[in-house]
Write an enzyme that holds these catalytic residues in place. Structure first.
Site, PDB file in Angstrom:
ATOM      1  N   SER A 130       0.836  -1.196   0.000  1.00  0.00           N
ATOM      2  CA  SER A 130       0.000   0.000   0.000  1.00  0.00           C
ATOM      3  C   SER A 130       0.867   1.240   0.000  1.00  0.00           C
ATOM      4  CB  SER A 130      -0.923   0.016   1.230  1.00  0.00           C
ATOM      5  OG  SER A 130      -0.167   0.188   2.418  1.00  0.00           O
ATOM      6  N   SER A 131       0.226   2.361  -0.308  1.00  0.00           N
ATOM      7  CA  SER A 131       0.850   3.667  -0.148  1.00  0.00           C
ATOM      8  C   SER A 131       0.264   4.272   1.116  1.00  0.00           C
ATOM      9  CB  SER A 131       0.567   4.560  -1.358  1.00  0.00           C
ATOM     10  OG  SER A 131       1.225   5.803  -1.223  1.00  0.00           O
TER      11      SER A 131
END
Length: 390
Positions: free
Chosen positions: A101-102
């Site tokens: 994920s970011s």
């Protein structure tokens, strides 16, 4: 190459972070304003929707405004499901578990600020992910002072492409981030963008005396803490939990979730009694964190039986022990099995915590040696835990 159309979004993000008290360094603000986050979210993201599903969203399938609004929102964005699936490979909402994920910009920037990086520092980043935090560090310190490592080759390749597009020539090292990387050791700072159950001692060996290690400790998807420790001349490290933190578990330290028929696994208990404290306390952050300190390999499971009644479980598979909770008209009952009475241990910890006045997570201190982790709560003799390293 920078995308001029996102400049207003970057400036607005920097201003929000400043107003929130997260962004204080002018040099880091310059990085936030310069680095286009959208480059690090190619080919797309997954957004949560009803029913536990994930909706794929890509830049090509969105209007520029809609895409940039998503990119610069104050939220974490899942970029990979189940270790392989990216948003460009599917059109409809799907089930899955996020594996890359970011992280929300608030968290990314706060960690860099908490690490107290200054010009000339060398940094080892554990967990490149999308590469956005790497780019901020490169802009702040210079790419020659940043070493980043990622366990997933596909994720690393995407991060490399994004870093190159952003104008940085840093390349991601592929390997097990838990053993660090000696290429430029010792480092002034080690920053981990994943959660670990214990801080690997190799990170301490690769950090200069006086250097700082910043990492999330804990194994539950909530109830984890951000540890900030300073390395001493004698090879130990000391510090404290500076706040709540939530990151994906480092893959090589992740525990396998309990599976199979949970009712069958807990059919033969050694004891049964009313609980002194409700197990629903473990839905709160600090009790969950303290439980992981007292039972570092325990896993908390929420489920329902065949009749729809709520069942809560604690499992410690390494010690072949369990606790299962059933709610009745007069409260909760716990049945325990195995050589360790798990809930007895948790109740002792949480009772002592309540008697101490419910100290928060920032009261927890940590000392790491080559053989153990020792945790304690400021001024509370009953609240201390030791974990041997194996």
């Amino acid at each position: 190459m920078l995308m001029p159309e996102s400049a207003p979004h970057r400036l607005a993000l920097a201003e929000r972070l400043k107003e929130a008290g997260v962004l204080t360094s002018p040099a880091l603000r310059a990085a936030v304003e310069a680095v286009p986050r959208e480059l690090f979210l190619d080919p797309g993201v997954f957004l949560p929707v009803e029913g536990g599903l994930w909706r794929p969203v890509t830049a090509l399938g969105s209007t520029p405004k809609d895409w940039l609004d998503i990119v610069y929102a104050d939220q974490s964005l899942a970029t990979q499901l189940d270790g392989h699936l990216t948003a460009d490979r599917i059109a409809e909402p799907v089930t899955g578990v996020p594996t890359s994920s970011s992280t929300t910009p608030v968290t990314v920037v706060a960690m860099i600020e908490d690490a107290e990086v200054t010009a000339g520092h060398t940094v080892l980043e554990i967990g490149t992910g999308t590469g956005y935090s790497t780019a901020l560090l490169c802009h702040r310190l210079g790419e020659d002072n940043v070493t980043t490592i990622e366990v997933d080759p596909e994720v690393a390749a995407r991060a490399d492409a994004a870093l190159e597009a952003a104008g940085f020539s840093t390349w991601t090292l592929v390997g097990d981030g838990l053993v660090g990387h000696p290429a430029r050791a010792p480092y002034d700072r080690v920053i981990a963008t994943c959660a670990v159950r214990r801080i690997p001692y190799t990170w301490i060996r690769q950090t200069k005396p006086g250097g700082i290690i910043l990492t999330t400790v804990g194994s539950w998807p909530y109830g984890t803490g951000l540890a900030k420790v300073t390395v001493n001349e004698d090879g130990t490290a000391e510090g404290r939990i500076i706040g709540r933190s939530s990151f994906m578990q480092a893959r090589s330290q992740a525990l396998t979730p309990p599976h199979g028929d949970l009712s069958a696994r807990t059919a033969y208990a050694d004891t049964e009694r009313p609980t002194k404290l409700p197990p629903t306390l473990l839905d709160e952050w600090m009790p969950a964190f303290l439980t992981q300190l007292s039972l570092p390999r325990a896993q908390y499971v929420r489920a329902r039986d065949s009749e729809g009644a709520r069942r809560l479980y604690l499992f410690d598979d390494e010690r072949e022990s369990f606790a299962v909770f059933t709610e009745g008209p007069s409260g909760w009952t716990v049945r325990q099995g195995g050589p360790v009475a798990l809930w007895d241990s948790v109740e002792r910890t949480l009772t002592a915590w309540q008697a101490a006045g419910h100290p928060d997570i920032s009261s927890v201190r940590l000392r790491v040696t080559d053989r153990s982790h020792a945790y304690s709560v400021d001024g509370e003799a009953a609240l201390h835990w030791g974990q041997r390293l194996t």
